[in-house]
Design a protein around this motif. Sequence first.
Motif, mmCIF file in Angstrom:
data_model
loop_
_atom_site.group_PDB
_atom_site.id
_atom_site.type_symbol
_atom_site.label_atom_id
_atom_site.label_comp_id
_atom_site.label_asym_id
_atom_site.label_seq_id
_atom_site.Cartn_x
_atom_site.Cartn_y
_atom_site.Cartn_z
ATOM 1 N N THR A 681 16.778 22.993 24.174
ATOM 2 C CA THR A 681 16.207 22.649 22.097
ATOM 3 C C THR A 681 14.976 21.067 23.456
ATOM 4 N N VAL A 682 13.982 20.855 22.356
ATOM 5 C CA VAL A 682 12.917 19.544 22.596
ATOM 6 C C VAL A 682 14.221 18.189 22.809
ATOM 7 N N GLU A 683 14.740 17.934 21.751
ATOM 8 C CA GLU A 683 15.883 17.212 21.897
ATOM 9 C C GLU A 683 16.922 16.724 23.279
ATOM 10 N N SER A 684 17.460 18.360 23.083
ATOM 11 C CA SER A 684 18.444 18.102 23.832
ATOM 12 C C SER A 684 18.127 17.511 25.679
ATOM 13 N N ALA A 685 16.855 18.190 25.555
ATOM 14 C CA ALA A 685 16.144 18.545 27.289
ATOM 15 C C ALA A 685 15.919 16.834 27.330
ATOM 16 N N VAL A 686 14.426 16.764 26.497
ATOM 17 C CA VAL A 686 13.960 15.076 26.828
ATOM 18 C C VAL A 686 15.306 14.556 27.084
ATOM 19 N N THR A 687 16.094 14.513 26.279
ATOM 20 C CA THR A 687 17.635 13.168 26.411
ATOM 21 C C THR A 687 17.818 13.315 27.484
ATOM 22 N N ARG A 688 18.088 14.394 28.571
ATOM 23 C CA ARG A 688 18.633 14.694 29.856
ATOM 24 C C ARG A 688 17.686 13.905 30.882
ATOM 25 N N ALA A 689 16.594 14.984 30.449
ATOM 26 C CA ALA A 689 15.696 14.249 31.482
ATOM 27 C C ALA A 689 15.479 12.656 31.179
ATOM 28 N N THR A 690 15.665 12.174 29.979
ATOM 29 C CA THR A 690 15.263 10.132 30.289
ATOM 30 C C THR A 690 16.224 10.039 30.463
ATOM 31 N N ASN A 691 17.558 9.865 30.957
ATOM 32 C CA ASN A 691 18.804 9.091 30.879
ATOM 33 C C ASN A 691 18.792 8.497 31.824
ATOM 34 N N GLN A 692 17.664 8.780 32.804
ATOM 35 C CA GLN A 692 17.446 7.913 34.435
ATOM 36 C C GLN A 692 15.901 7.071 34.205
ATOM 37 N N ARG A 693 15.443 7.374 33.613
ATOM 38 C CA ARG A 693 13.963 6.582 33.193
ATOM 39 C C ARG A 693 14.361 5.625 32.464
ATOM 40 N N ASP A 694 12.696 4.882 32.297
ATOM 41 C CA ASP A 694 12.526 3.178 31.916
ATOM 42 C C ASP A 694 11.960 3.124 30.413
ATOM 43 N N LEU A 695 10.928 4.616 30.159
ATOM 44 C CA LEU A 695 10.154 5.221 29.170
ATOM 45 C C LEU A 695 9.471 6.595 28.975
ATOM 46 N N VAL A 696 9.644 6.911 28.171
ATOM 47 C CA VAL A 696 9.312 8.052 27.321
ATOM 48 C C VAL A 696 8.452 7.740 25.997
ATOM 49 N N CYS A 697 6.737 8.684 26.678
ATOM 50 C CA CYS A 697 6.162 8.207 25.276
ATOM 51 C C CYS A 697 5.914 9.949 24.544
ATOM 52 N N LEU A 698 6.270 10.386 23.615
ATOM 53 C CA LEU A 698 5.536 11.019 22.425
ATOM 54 C C LEU A 698 4.371 11.117 21.844
ATOM 55 N N GLY A 699 4.339 11.862 21.365
ATOM 56 C CA GLY A 699 3.074 11.983 20.538
ATOM 57 C C GLY A 699 3.492 12.344 19.469
ATOM 58 N N LEU A 700 2.860 12.126 18.171
ATOM 59 C CA LEU A 700 2.922 11.961 17.024
ATOM 60 C C LEU A 700 2.212 12.951 16.189
ATOM 61 N N SER A 701 3.309 14.424 15.872
ATOM 62 C CA SER A 701 3.318 15.284 15.128
ATOM 63 C C SER A 701 2.116 15.073 14.336
ATOM 64 N N ASP A 702 1.153 16.114 14.263
ATOM 65 C CA ASP A 702 0.383 16.207 13.175
ATOM 66 C C ASP A 702 0.594 17.172 11.549
ATOM 67 N N ARG A 703 1.894 15.841 11.081
ATOM 68 C CA ARG A 703 1.490 16.715 10.125
ATOM 69 C C ARG A 703 1.619 15.392 9.038
ATOM 70 N N SER A 704 1.157 15.783 7.708
ATOM 71 C CA SER A 704 1.502 14.950 6.834
ATOM 72 C C SER A 704 1.654 13.986 6.401
ATOM 73 N N ASP A 705 2.877 14.830 6.040
ATOM 74 C CA ASP A 705 4.636 14.154 5.804
ATOM 75 C C ASP A 705 5.146 13.123 7.204
ATOM 76 N N LEU A 706 5.133 11.718 6.922
ATOM 77 C CA LEU A 706 5.272 11.454 7.949
ATOM 78 C C LEU A 706 6.788 11.188 8.202
ATOM 79 N N ARG A 707 7.468 11.329 6.930
ATOM 80 C CA ARG A 707 9.042 11.670 6.309
ATOM 81 C C ARG A 707 9.418 12.955 7.331
ATOM 82 N N ARG A 708 9.075 13.829 7.245
ATOM 83 C CA ARG A 708 9.561 14.864 8.096
ATOM 84 C C ARG A 708 9.192 15.373 9.272
#
Length: 744
Positions: A681-708
């Motif tokens: 999954t995106v969450e588990s893969a990114v979590t594992r990949a960034t364990n030894q990193r210093d900064l991860v950059c993510l793009g905000l999803s194009d959703r009208s409802d920021l809460r989701r």
Amino acid sequence: MSESQLDRTLGFTEAMALGGGTMIGAGIFILPAIAAEGAGPASSISFGIAGLVALLAALSLAELATGMPISGGSYHYVNRGLGSFFGSIVGWGMWTGLMFASAFYMVGFGQYIVESVPFLDGRALIVLVGLLGLGLIVGVNYYGTEESSGAQNIMIGTEFVIVLIYTGVGLFFIETANLVDFAPTGPSGIVATTGVVFVTFLGFEIIATVAGEVKEPGKLIPLTMVLSVVGVTILYMIIMIVSTGIIPYQELGGSLVPVADVAIVFAGSIGVVAIVFAAVIAAISSSNSSILAASRVLFAMGRDNLMSDWLNETHDRFNTPHRAVVATGAVTAGLIGIGLEVEAIVALLAEVASFSFLVTYALVHVALVTFRRADPPEYDPDFEIPEVLYPIVPVLGVLASVFVITQMAQIVQFVGAGITGLGGVWYFVYARTNAVEEGLLSDALPGEDSTYTVVVPIVNPNTQQGLLELAAANASANAGDGPVEIIALNVLQVADDTRQNVEVERLDHQRELLEASRSIAERIDISLQTRAVVGQNVSETILEVLESEEADHALLGWRGSFGRGEYAFGPNLDALLTDAPVDVTLANFREQPIDEVVALTGEGPNAPTAVRRAAEFATLSGENVRPTLINVQSANGGESGGSINASDTAVERGEEIIARVARQADLEPTEYDTVVLVGETVESAVTRATNQRDLVCLGLSDRSDLRRDRSGSIAERIHDQTSCNVAIAKSGRKELEKDRDPSE
């Protein structure tokens, strides 16, 4: 009592008393002799010209006083509008000008007491009495003036009544023959005398300094400032006609107590006693107001780092700026003491004070134009100079001030220019490295602005350095297209009904944050501007700043958690992510320094912006350091959260997506590394990949409802499960369509 607790209790009468009452002070009893000697009966015209110059300044000050959320007088407006260099000049000018004025009043105080008592005589005694009076005033200011304000108001009212009686009765005793030689020194003498008498028109600015306590400020501040100047001007013109009409100007010019000498002609000894009483009251009240204002200017300069912090202290018991009061009193005493050697000390003190304030008001006019042109979000005046009079008022105000200065005596010009120059030298020698106010002058200058601007709202001292380092990397990456600018911003939130009253503690905290930003900027060797603004809504104020500064990027701190209620990132951050027309990056810091940077790349519209930020932030550990771009694919060949052509392998498709997003981010293949993660999954893969990193950059999803917004939950899991820093990026609305792939 903090400033925010002060009620708006000053109505029309109270404001008029503050402005007009201060101007109808000691000058009215001392200046007639000096003015008559300089221009004869035409000195009434000198007062008229001085009143006109003061009226122009009052109009500009009235707009600034109703337009600035925090009252502060000319020093504050110039410092905010034109920057700390001009703030230093005006601060020095106001401080010295008020001290020269106070010394002028106290020498007059000594003259009226010594000359009116038959068995007293001598210049040394005049100076001694003046010093004793000054000591009393300094003591009152040291211990606090609140208790004496009621009695002082009564005394000022009594003085005003005596002056009106003097003027009204004196009209009937004018000898017209004394007015025949109306202008013995010609036009040049009239204008030169204007510079001498301008000192008496300094009181109207007090209305601006108490703007936060005036009822209906948008209406009463301009009304009372204008009426007080006009009323006092007319009164002074009549007094000069009366004085020179009763006693020939040649005799009046040699008098140390001119109004008393006039009063004895038509009112006898009773009139003299009344005039001396009024003169003593006027000298004390005028000098007290000047010492009070001068010490506050010095105190404010200490708070703004234009003077030593030693002066920015209040007494533990009396809650007064005791050090600034003592310093001001000591210098004023020295000016009074000069009277032992300089015979014309009274005129010199008056003219130097006038010079200082003419320079100040000229810069106030320039500051007004600067605010109008720059139009900062915090500038929203309730009163504006009518369009038919703008820019006539500020332009004419500058020209009139400069013209009067050019007609002053050379010794006055020399001393006044020395004080002005001292303010400039002081800035470069001491204040430049400490000052935090950049001013708005560059924003007001004409011309197309091609500057790449990064705005960094500062709230948390613990994240300042991280945000400024990211801003520096972002600005440096965009320096090739032209000049760059980083602005550290702090918004002080206030309620509707206290917008002009802010606690001193909160103002100090705001300034401390911006001072710390300047220190960090020097340490990491970046150029930084600072903005201290006040607003009722934080997000709206930041949006206004972004618009007024024509910003390209907003970089904000984020606490790292994802909302559980109405908001995704919080009300202010949600509003900025939704409405900001510029790139926005939210950064959460867990550790420093930042060495290895990764970016999650996918089909989202903000992925190119996240990749671009990752490439910029990676340079923090070296110019040629490359970010790692990560794409996650499901085991069956589809991208997590998307779909691909079944003939493509998961890795190939992931590499294609990375390459396409990198192109949209204007990155060459040699400028990044690639990692494709399959079967997670995106969450588990990114979590594992960034364990030894210093900064991860993510793009905000194009959703009208920021809460989701899925990016929020990913960032939250990374924050909870690793020690990695997280940045969430969003493109400006104008760039959103540009960054989309046409095939999507």
